[in-house]
Structures are given as structure tokens and as C-alpha cells.
Design a protein around this motif. Structure first.
Motif, PDB file in Angstrom:
ATOM      1  N   ALA A 299      45.817  29.467  41.656  1.00 22.58           N
ATOM      2  CA  ALA A 299      45.054  30.641  42.261  1.00 22.58           C
ATOM      3  C   ALA A 299      44.257  29.743  43.131  1.00 22.58           C
ATOM      4  CB  ALA A 299      44.130  31.282  41.039  1.00 22.58           C
ATOM      5  N   CYS A 300      43.744  30.547  44.211  1.00 21.65           N
ATOM      6  CA  CYS A 300      42.601  29.980  45.160  1.00 21.65           C
ATOM      7  C   CYS A 300      41.587  31.068  45.201  1.00 21.65           C
ATOM      8  CB  CYS A 300      43.147  29.862  46.418  1.00 21.65           C
ATOM      9  SG  CYS A 300      44.099  31.198  47.258  1.00 21.65           S
TER      10      CYS A 300
ATOM     11  N   SER B  12      39.511  37.802  35.265  1.00 22.30           N
ATOM     12  CA  SER B  12      39.071  37.128  36.622  1.00 22.30           C
ATOM     13  C   SER B  12      40.174  37.226  37.477  1.00 22.30           C
ATOM     14  CB  SER B  12      38.633  35.762  36.243  1.00 22.30           C
ATOM     15  OG  SER B  12      40.022  34.796  35.741  1.00 22.30           O
ATOM     16  N   ARG B  13      39.775  37.060  38.691  1.00 17.62           N
ATOM     17  CA  ARG B  13      40.929  36.910  39.913  1.00 17.62           C
ATOM     18  C   ARG B  13      42.007  36.001  39.582  1.00 17.62           C
ATOM     19  NH1 ARG B  13      37.207  38.317  45.348  1.00 17.62           N
ATOM     20  NH2 ARG B  13      36.958  40.703  44.746  1.00 17.62           N
ATOM     21  N   ALA B  14      41.493  34.874  39.070  1.00 13.29           N
ATOM     22  CA  ALA B  14      42.535  33.710  38.977  1.00 13.29           C
ATOM     23  C   ALA B  14      43.613  34.013  37.935  1.00 13.29           C
ATOM     24  CB  ALA B  14      41.639  32.453  38.688  1.00 13.29           C
TER      25      ALA B  14
ATOM     26  N   VAL C 204      52.124  37.931  43.376  1.00 12.36           N
ATOM     27  CA  VAL C 204      50.929  37.485  44.242  1.00 12.36           C
ATOM     28  C   VAL C 204      49.893  38.600  44.259  1.00 12.36           C
ATOM     29  CG1 VAL C 204      50.408  36.686  46.510  1.00 12.36           C
ATOM     30  CG2 VAL C 204      52.503  35.930  45.542  1.00 12.36           C
ATOM     31  N   CYS C 205      48.639  38.224  44.063  1.00 14.46           N
ATOM     32  CA  CYS C 205      47.427  38.909  43.985  1.00 14.46           C
ATOM     33  C   CYS C 205      46.782  38.691  45.477  1.00 14.46           C
ATOM     34  CB  CYS C 205      46.879  39.316  42.838  1.00 14.46           C
ATOM     35  SG  CYS C 205      47.761  40.003  41.430  1.00 14.46           S
ATOM     36  N   LEU C 206      46.755  39.302  46.277  1.00 14.10           N
ATOM     37  CA  LEU C 206      45.830  38.935  47.584  1.00 14.10           C
ATOM     38  C   LEU C 206      44.653  39.881  47.531  1.00 14.10           C
ATOM     39  CD1 LEU C 206      45.378  37.239  50.065  1.00 14.10           C
ATOM     40  CD2 LEU C 206      46.631  39.078  51.208  1.00 14.10           C
ATOM     41  N   PHE C 207      43.401  39.325  47.332  1.00 15.61           N
ATOM     42  CA  PHE C 207      42.177  40.162  47.304  1.00 15.61           C
ATOM     43  C   PHE C 207      41.549  40.211  48.578  1.00 15.61           C
ATOM     44  CE2 PHE C 207      42.925  38.284  42.851  1.00 15.61           C
ATOM     45  CZ  PHE C 207      42.838  39.426  42.293  1.00 15.61           C
ATOM     46  N   LEU C 208      41.243  41.431  49.098  1.00 15.33           N
ATOM     47  CA  LEU C 208      40.528  41.624  50.235  1.00 15.33           C
ATOM     48  C   LEU C 208      38.931  41.786  50.019  1.00 15.33           C
ATOM     49  CD1 LEU C 208      43.018  44.645  50.792  1.00 15.33           C
ATOM     50  CD2 LEU C 208      43.430  42.303  51.440  1.00 15.33           C
TER      51      LEU C 208
END
Length: 530
Positions: free
Chosen positions: A141-142, A424-426, A455-459
């Protein structure tokens, strides 16, 4: 007297077979001796002829003649050897078991199969990719994304994924994608596409020359084919009319051209690859470039991209951004059947339509577009992606890219709900993959669980973007290469070798994929399913 005569006749009749057998054995022995004599005579004659020829070739010094005779008589020796084998075979057929047989000539061993070694440039390039800051190609995660994959029960994990921040050395650009391999070497194909497709795409995006020409070629081909219909993806309606009206950014035509050409060059790279057999193997691809508020999606196959956004009532909903390019979509089926490909479903899975060769029930590909699978490229399968655009709004929260192992058991709404409920997003991607595995065991207990990659890409993550930008600011590396008569400076966040980038730029003049721009797939064409 009669009995005596009868006894003599019977005795004579008993002795006749004995005498006849003796004469028969003598005849066999005579035939064997004749055969041995003939064989010896022929061998002597052949030996003398060969020796005379060798002696004639070696007229001069004795030593020189011996060497020359050995060289000239090499073929003669082989002929004698073959003649001995033939004559001994005749003698064995006649029953001469006491004849001394020559040792059988051993067959020559087959030469070992040559495997093209992995070049030093390829290994160094792979190591350079792994060391790029902001590039993640495994579970992790990033600040702006999370990735996770899990192997199913079908064998080696053939799914691959990637997130690349600071793409093309731009702080506001992110590349991400998922790739679902299939076939005997699908895992190799998926990993190679994961590694090379973004590099080829970034190399083309770094070239500003000729953009207007390439864009005009796309528009002219689109006009020749007629105005395509809208691609209805819920809140996102995409059409060429919208582009003409200025609803698309000015950079979108160039980005679309880059996607088309990068996918074409990538497929050609697989075809020419020496170590990966892509005849019955391939991979799907869903690649996304986020550049500011612009989102460009390239879709190839049946992996999927779904947007999680808020509606008017502030409820989180799912909007599908791509179309699953299945063979039963009317526009796809028409192209395949025109090229003599066959489409039908097996009795045990009547809802899964597959592509088959014209005369063989193989390979049964469950998608209409893919990288690789060159056995079907002459029968309707293509590697040209469906390229679409989405403008990120304030209510858009995240995008989920996943392989079909997730979508086979979870709906779009379920996926968006699971991601939104993650602690959490991670951990969002891992929670989604684990939920998909549980759904496989619950809904299809007798089926093998498929591989899953997410892959979850958060905007709209301004703080995350700032942190990710500061982390990758020092990784930009300008590589100056020349292609034919042009010189282009390509800004890459990788220290890729000049040879690799030069090879990518060399493909710049090959724009045959632009000449094959087809009508985009619409949701109207897509069959309704659960």
C-alpha cells in the motif's frame, strides 16, 4: 507276410521323414555357406575398391597418402559398415546364428534444445524497475492506493498488478493496472505486460512530436467508420460528440493514441519473445492513468474497473467504468465470426461463452480481446483496448480494479460496500480479496477458487498526493534517445537502460493500430447478466 509287408511299408514311411529332414538340414547348411561366401566376396571387392580409391587420392608420400586415404575413405568406411549390417541381417534371416555380428551403430543423440538465455539488459532492467520509488508490483500500500493478490486453487497465481506514482515524472500522474493471465504460461505473460506496458506507455507519452498527426489520423478513421454510439457507464457518458464539444481535455486524444499504440507494441513484443510461448497463453489488462482530475482507462478482456461515488442523496453507489469484453457481445461476436472463429458454451457451463478455432475445439477463450493467444489472432481475437475517459468529480471516492476472480462472485455494489467499510485504506484491497475467497467457498463450494488481484485507487486525496509527490521528486531521470531522424527526451521515473527505451521509440513509426480503430463497445451491446 502281409503284416510283414505292412510293417516294412510303415517302417519305410517312418524313415522317409527322417531322411528328408537330413537332406533339408543339408540344404539349409549349403545355403548358409553360399550366403557367407557371397558376403565375404562382396566385402573383399568393396574393400579393395575403397583401398584403391584411397591409394589414388594419396599418390605422393606414404604418410600423406595414408592421411588422404583416411579422409577420402571416411564415406567408404561408412558404406562398408552399412553393407555389413545389411549382409548380417540377411544371414540372420537365413538362420546363420553362428555368424559374428558387428556391434550395432548407436544412433546419434539429438542436439539439446536451445533456450534463449535471458539477456543482461533484461535482468538489469528488471532490477531497475524493482528499485523505482513509488512503484509497487506486489502486495502493499501507499498513500493513494492499496494492492493485494491471493492465489486460488487452480495452480500458480497468474494475476499481476501494479501502482506507479509519479508516472512519467509528473507529480499529478499515477498509473495502475491489473492483469489476469491464462494458459500454460499465463503467469509469465501477465508479469511481462505488468512490467513493460507502463514503460512503453510512458515512452510514447514523453514524445510530443507528431501528436497532432496521430490525433488527426484517429479522428479521420473514426469519421470513416461513422460516429460511434455513446458508451453508457452510468454517470459517465463517453462519445466523440463530447470530445468535439470540448468536454474532453485537450490531452485526451493524444493519451488515447498512446494507449492504442502501447497495447499494439506490447502484443508484438510478446509475439517476438523467445522465452515465453504465447501461442495458447495470454492475459487481460485494465490500465488506468490518473492525471490530475482526468482518468483514462484502457480495457482489454474481462477484468473490470468500478468507481465508488456518491449520488444526489449522498449514498455510495457503484459505477462500472469498463465493459467486460466477452465473446457473446454482439459487436465482438460479429468480428470473431467474420474471421471464421466459433463461439459457443460448453454444456457444463452454459452461461460462459468461449472462442474456439474454426476446426478444433480449442482453446476455448472466455474473452474477445487479450494480449497473446496468437492461435486466435487470425480468427477475431484482437489486442486493441477499449479506451474511455472519466472526469473525476468531488463525490468520486475511489476506483477498484480487479480480475474476474472477484467479479465472478461479487457484484459491483458489494465490492464498493466492502472497500468503503475497510478499517483503513491500506487494508482495503486485502479485505476485498479475502471476501471474494469466502464468497467462492460459499457460492461455489465444488468449484476451484480463482486467483484474485485488486488495486484500490483513492481519489481526492490532496494530503496523500503531497506526501507521495515528495517521496518521488528525486527519482526523475531524463533519458535522451534518438529514433530515426528524431531526437526525443523521455522523462521516466526509472533509470531504464538506453537500449530498452530506444527499442520502444523505434516502434513509434508503426501506427497500423491507428488504422484499425473500431467502434467502441457500448453497454447496449453488452448482454445482461447477474
Amino acid at each position: 507276410m502281409v503284416e510283414a509287408a505292412a510293417g516294412r511299408r510303415s517302417g519305410t514311411s517312418r524313415r522317409r521323414p527322417s531322411g528328408g529332414g537330413e537332406r533339408h538340414r543339408q540344404q539349409q547348411l549349403h545355403q548358409r555357406l553360399v550366403a557367407v561366401a557371397v558376403a565375404a566376396r562382396v566385402v573383399m571387392f568393396t574393400t579393395r575398391s575403397t583401398g584403391a580409391a584411397a591409394g589414388g587420392a594419396g599418390a605422393g608420400a606414404t604418410v600423406t597418402g595414408g592421411v588422404a586415404g583416411a579422409g577420402a575413405g571416411g564415406s567408404g568406411g561408412r558404406c562398408i559398415e552399412d553393407l555389413f549390417d545389411c549382409l548380417l541381417g540377411v544371414l540372420r534371416a537365413l538362420g546363420v546364428t553362428w555368424a559374428a555380428a558387428l556391434p550395432q551403430r548407436q544412433p546419434r543423440p539429438a542436439p539439446p534444445r536451445r533456450v534463449a538465455p535471458v539477456s543482461v539488459d533484461t535482468r538489469s532492467f528488471a532490477s531497475e524497475l524493482r528499485g523505482i520509488p513509488g512503484r509497487i508490483a506486489g502486495n502493499g500500500a501507499c498513500a493513494v492506493a492499496s494492492l493485494y493478490t491471493m492465489q486460488g486453487k487452480k495452480g500458480v497465481n497468474q494475476d499481476a498488478m501494479i501502482v506507479w506514482e509519479n508516472f512519467c515524472s509528473r507529480d499529478d500522474t499515477i498509473f495502475c493496472g491489473v492483469f489476469d493471465g491464462h494458459g500454460p504460461y499465463g503467469h509469465f505473460v501477465a508479469k511481462r505486460v505488468r512490467d513493460l506496458l507502463p514503460v512503453k506507455l510512458s515512452a510514447d507519452l514523453g514524445m510530443d512530436e507528431g501528436r497532432e498527426t496521430a490525433t488527426s489520423n484517429i479522428k479521420s478513421n473514426a469519421n470513416e467508420l461513422g460516429s460511434p454510439e455513446h458508451i453508457d457507464r452510468g454517470d459517465t457518458a463517453i462519445s466523440y460528440e463530447a470530445e468535439r464539444n470540448g468536454e474532453y481535455p485537450e490531452s485526451f486524444p493524444a493519451l488515447r493514441t498512446s494507449f492504442l499504440k502501447a497495447f499494439h507494441v506490447m502484443d508484438r513484443d510478446l509475439k517476438l519473445h523467445k522465452n515465453i510461448d504465447c501461442f495458447f497463453s495470454g492475459t487481460t489488462a485494465v490500465a488506468v492513468i490518473k492525471q490530475g482530475r482526468n482518468l483514462i482507462i484502457g480495457n482489454l478482456g474481462d477484468s473490470r474497473a468500478v468507481l465508488g461515488t456518491r449520488n444526489e442523496n449522498n449514498h455510495l453507489i457503484a459505477v462500472q467504468l469498463t465493459v467486460d469484453l466477452k465473446p457473446n457481445i454482439p459487436s465482438e461476436a460479429q468480428r470473431i465470426r467474420q474471421r471464421k472463429g466459433r463461439i459457443f458454451a460448453l454444456p457444463e457451463e452454459p452461461e460462459v461463452f468461449r472462442v474456439w478455432l474454426p476446426k478444433y475445439n480449442s482453446p476455448g477463450l472466455a474473452m474477445a480481446r487479450a494480449f497473446g493467444d496468437f492461435c486466435l489472432k487470425d480468427h477475431g481475437l484482437i489486442s486493441m483496448p477499449d479506451v474511455s475517459y472519466h472526469c473525476i468529480r468531488e463525490k468520486d471516492e475511489f476506483i477498484v480494479l480487479a480480475t474476474d476472480g472477484v467479479w465472478d462472485v461479487l457484484s459491483n455494489d458489494e465490492v464498493v460496500s466492502i472497500v468503503s467499510r475497510a478499517t483503513s485504506r491500506a487494508s482495503a484491497a486485502r479485505v476485498l480479496v479475502e471476501s471474494a475467497h469466502r464468497a467462492w467457498r460459499t457460492r461455489f463450494p465444488t468449484s476451484k477458487i480463482d486467483d484474485c488481484a485488486v488495486v484500490c485507487l483513492f481519489l481526492n486525496t490532496d494530503e496523500a498526493s503531497e506526501s507521495s509527490s515528495s517521496m518521488a521528486n528525486d527519482s526523475a531521470n531524463a533519458v535522451e534517445v534518438s529514433s530515426d531522424q528524431r531526437t526525443a527526451t523521455i522523462q521516466l521515473s526509472t533509470g531504464a537502460s538506453t537500449d530498452v527505451v530506444t527499442g520502444l521509440v523505434t516502434d513509434r513509426n508503426d501506427l497500423c493500430v491507428v488504422d484499425a480503430v473500431a467502434k467502441p463497445v457500448t453497454h447496449v451491446d453488452s448482454p445482461k447478466d447477474g
